[in-house]
Design an enzyme around this catalytic site. Structure first.
Site, PDB file in Angstrom:
ATOM      1  N   ASP A  19      -5.255   0.940   2.443  1.00 31.61           N
ATOM      2  CA  ASP A  19      -3.906   0.833   2.863  1.00 31.61           C
ATOM      3  C   ASP A  19      -2.870  -0.128   2.334  1.00 31.61           C
ATOM      4  O   ASP A  19      -1.903  -0.524   3.479  1.00 31.61           O
ATOM      5  CB  ASP A  19      -3.958   0.845   4.710  1.00 31.61           C
ATOM      6  N   GLU A  20      -2.895  -0.280   1.082  1.00 33.74           N
ATOM      7  CA  GLU A  20      -1.888  -1.203   0.629  1.00 33.74           C
ATOM      8  C   GLU A  20      -0.669  -0.574   0.190  1.00 33.74           C
ATOM      9  O   GLU A  20       0.169  -1.192  -0.032  1.00 33.74           O
ATOM     10  CB  GLU A  20      -2.341  -1.938  -0.551  1.00 33.74           C
ATOM     11  N   GLY A  21      -0.821   0.806   0.314  1.00 32.81           N
ATOM     12  CA  GLY A  21       0.378   1.664  -0.180  1.00 32.81           C
ATOM     13  C   GLY A  21       0.202   2.122  -1.486  1.00 32.81           C
ATOM     14  O   GLY A  21       0.970   2.411  -2.162  1.00 32.81           O
ATOM     15  N   LYS A  22      -1.052   2.547  -1.881  1.00 26.67           N
ATOM     16  CA  LYS A  22      -1.630   3.098  -3.096  1.00 26.67           C
ATOM     17  C   LYS A  22      -0.853   4.348  -3.276  1.00 26.67           C
ATOM     18  O   LYS A  22      -0.320   4.648  -4.234  1.00 26.67           O
ATOM     19  CB  LYS A  22      -3.167   3.403  -3.175  1.00 26.67           C
ATOM     20  N   GLY A  23      -0.836   5.232  -2.011  1.00 33.43           N
ATOM     21  CA  GLY A  23      -0.185   6.649  -2.157  1.00 33.43           C
ATOM     22  C   GLY A  23       1.313   6.333  -2.731  1.00 33.43           C
ATOM     23  O   GLY A  23       1.884   7.317  -3.620  1.00 33.43           O
TER      24      GLY A  23
ATOM     25  N   ALA B  84      -9.933   8.711   3.158  1.00 35.47           N
ATOM     26  CA  ALA B  84      -8.783   7.911   2.697  1.00 35.47           C
ATOM     27  C   ALA B  84      -7.495   8.712   3.295  1.00 35.47           C
ATOM     28  O   ALA B  84      -7.626   9.638   3.749  1.00 35.47           O
ATOM     29  CB  ALA B  84      -8.522   8.302   0.967  1.00 35.47           C
ATOM     30  N   GLY B  85      -6.435   7.743   3.589  1.00 33.40           N
ATOM     31  CA  GLY B  85      -5.194   8.364   4.125  1.00 33.40           C
ATOM     32  C   GLY B  85      -3.943   7.698   3.504  1.00 33.40           C
ATOM     33  O   GLY B  85      -3.819   6.700   3.246  1.00 33.40           O
ATOM     34  N   HIS B  86      -3.217   8.492   2.450  1.00 32.96           N
ATOM     35  CA  HIS B  86      -2.101   8.069   1.759  1.00 32.96           C
ATOM     36  C   HIS B  86      -0.980   8.618   2.302  1.00 32.96           C
ATOM     37  O   HIS B  86      -0.765  10.035   2.144  1.00 32.96           O
ATOM     38  CB  HIS B  86      -2.430   8.301   0.346  1.00 32.96           C
ATOM     39  N   THR B  87      -0.034   7.869   2.754  1.00 32.69           N
ATOM     40  CA  THR B  87       1.140   8.417   3.195  1.00 32.69           C
ATOM     41  C   THR B  87       2.331   8.448   1.997  1.00 32.69           C
ATOM     42  O   THR B  87       2.466   7.211   1.542  1.00 32.69           O
ATOM     43  CB  THR B  87       1.600   7.673   4.321  1.00 32.69           C
TER      44      THR B  87
ATOM     45  N   GLN C 113      -9.404   3.788  -0.995  1.00 35.54           N
ATOM     46  CA  GLN C 113      -9.757   2.685  -0.322  1.00 35.54           C
ATOM     47  C   GLN C 113      -9.404   1.229  -1.116  1.00 35.54           C
ATOM     48  O   GLN C 113      -8.404   1.264  -1.527  1.00 35.54           O
ATOM     49  CB  GLN C 113     -11.359   2.629  -0.097  1.00 35.54           C
TER      50      GLN C 113
ATOM     51  N   GLY D 268      10.387  -0.628   1.361  1.00 31.74           N
ATOM     52  CA  GLY D 268      10.503   0.532   1.975  1.00 31.74           C
ATOM     53  C   GLY D 268       9.677   1.417   1.540  1.00 31.74           C
ATOM     54  O   GLY D 268       9.181   1.521   0.308  1.00 31.74           O
TER      55      GLY D 268
END
Ligand code: GDP
Ligand code: IMO
Ligand code: MG
Length: 431
Positions: free
Chosen positions: A13-17, A39-42, A225, A420
């Site tokens: 959840d570092e902001g990879k997406g 995984a959850g990429h926003t 991850q 942001g």
């Protein structure tokens, strides 16, 4: 061209997406190399928010092809739903735009049932998995009894293998965990239907990647991850079941040893973790809510996959140095710098302490952190809102000092500072 790899340097959840989306402009291929729909990429593009669990985040660029590599475990139900979601937003999802490795393993409902049963059996020692069946699917892979994407190509054989697969899992469910067995016959038609839909997408994806690179095209490998959730070198046993590190991109895509270009570590400006496990810099005081948010903003720290509140803490420089070393990180993107605005103090863990001894590294990796106490360095804070800032020069000097300290502590330059979730909310630095 040399392969570029994006890897999370923390617990996910570092902001990879968001970073993959940013770096995918102009890339021919973006390829996921590990994990599954845990995984959850926003990714936020204007008024549209994409929440991706399986498909590579780069696929939001219409010209970029997505690949799910050998190291990924595919839940066909999630995949087909996500393919439809992209189509509903006007993006093409055809075999020309998406390929699945023949060797990627499949997640089935028995993996999810086993995940739940194993967590329940752990009692108070639960890992806090996402419940997506990830551990049992990789267990089947290692036990050489898993179903693979290429099994979808022959429906008769798939039906046989599927029945054997369900029967084997039922033995474990009933006898080991006293859970309800699953009805294989009832599940089969749905899986045959999945198979028919996914057959055209199955391919030898390593060949695709190598051909694109040979033609001088950009290929981005997308990790899921983060470093500290890696099965081997993470905070074992509080880890996921795949290899999330940058070197795993090669085996996870089915390509040989080859020149690798940039290895971009995605580092959140603070630290978060979902699920159980050690967290030496965890914050429990009034700063916790300021870091986590209340859930009112889309980027507040609540899990994309499970909705659980994430644990929050100060940036851990010791673990970051470790992540840089074991991934071979060449540059970093520092995300969520905007969230640090207005905090009464900025704090970075620069070493650990046991008794009188100070450690600048962990003698046995991050497995047992319970005896280590974080040694902090306090830095000046700033109040200014960073979300509208686009150049290094405009940043408050305290924010610049924070970024420079992260570079010193980690030993790697910060080439992008994200302020942001939007595509343009980034400060690019020449490093
Ligand atoms: P991933 O799993 O590493 O892809 O990260 P997630 O998507 O699970 O979580 C990161 C969250 O932070 C998402 O909601 C992003 O939209 C958001 N985000 C990414 N970078 C920034 C940033 O610089 N500032 C803010 N406020 N949000 C960000
Ligand atoms: P992204 O790609 C954060 C965590 C779970 C749990 C542990 C094991 O969005 O960064 P699993 O279901 O994999 O067996 O759970 O790993 N976990 C993640 N935490 N981000 C993720 O992915 C995660 N994927 C798994 O919370 O602690
Ligand atoms: Mg995530």
């Amino acid at each position: 061209m040399a392969l570029e790899i994006v890897v999370g340097t923390q617990w996910g959840d570092e902001g990879k997406g968001r970073v993959v989306d940013m770096l995918s402009a102009g890339a021919a291929i973006v390829a996921r190399y590990n994990g599954g729909d845990n995984a959850g990429h926003t990714v936020t593009v204007g008024s549209t928010t994409f929440k991706l669990h399986l498909l590579p985040s780069g696929m939001i660029h219409p010209e970029t092809m997505g690949i799910l590599g050998t190291g990924v475990v595919i839940n066909p139900a999630t995949l087909l739903k996500e393919m439809d979601m992209l189509r509903s937003r006007g993006l093409e999802v055809t075999p020309q735009r998406l390929r699945l490795s023949f060797a990627a393993h499949l997640i089935t409902p028995v993996h999810q049932a086993l995940d739940a049963a194993q967590e329940a059996a752990r009692g108070k020692d639960q890992l806090g998995t996402t419940g997506r069946g990830i551990g049992p699917a990789y267990t089947d892979r290692a036990s050489r009894r898993g179903l693979r994407a290429m099994d979808l190509l022959d429906l008769d054989q798939f039906a046989e293998k599927f029945k054997v697969h369900i029967a084997a899992a039922n033995l474990a469910l009933v006898n080991l965990y006293h859970a309800e067995p699953l009805d294989g016959a009832a599940l089969l038609p749905e899986y045959l239907n999945f198979a028919r839909q996914l057959q055209p997408y199955v391919d030898d994806v390593g060949r695709q990647v190598q051909a694109a690179l040979a033609e001088g095209k950009r290929v981005l490998a997308e990790g899921a991850q983060g470093t500290l959730l890696d099965i081997d070198l993470g905070t074992y046993p509080f880890v996921t079941s795949s290899s999330s590190l940058a070197p795993a991109a090669l085996t996870g895509l089915g390509i040989g040893i080859m020149p690798v270009g940039r290895i971009i570590g995605v580092t959140k400006a603070f630290q978060t973790r979902v699920g159980a496990g050690p967290f030496p810099t965890e914050v429990m005081d009034e700063n916790a809510e300021r870091l986590r948010g209340t859930g009112s903003k889309p980027w507040d720290e609540f899990g994309t996959t499970t909705g659980r509140p994430r644990r929050v803490g100060w940036l851990d420089g010791v673990l970051l140095r470790y992540a840089v070393r074991i991934n071979g990180v060449t540059e970093q993107t520092l995300t969520k710098m905007d969230v640090l605005s207005g905090l009464p103090v900025q704090r970075i863990c620069v070493a650990y302490r046991t008794g009188d001894k100070i450690w600048d590294h962990l003698p046995m990796g991050p497995a047992d952190l319970s005896t280590f106490e974080a040694v902090y360095e306090d830095l000046p804070s700033w109040d200014a809102d960073l979300t509208g800032i686009r150049t290094w020069e405009e940043l408050p000097s305290a924010a610049k000092q924070y970024v420079c300290r992260v570079e010193e502590v980690s030993g790697v330059p910060v080439s992008y500072i994200s302020v942001g979730p939007e595509r343009d909310q980034v400060i690019e630095r020449s490093v």
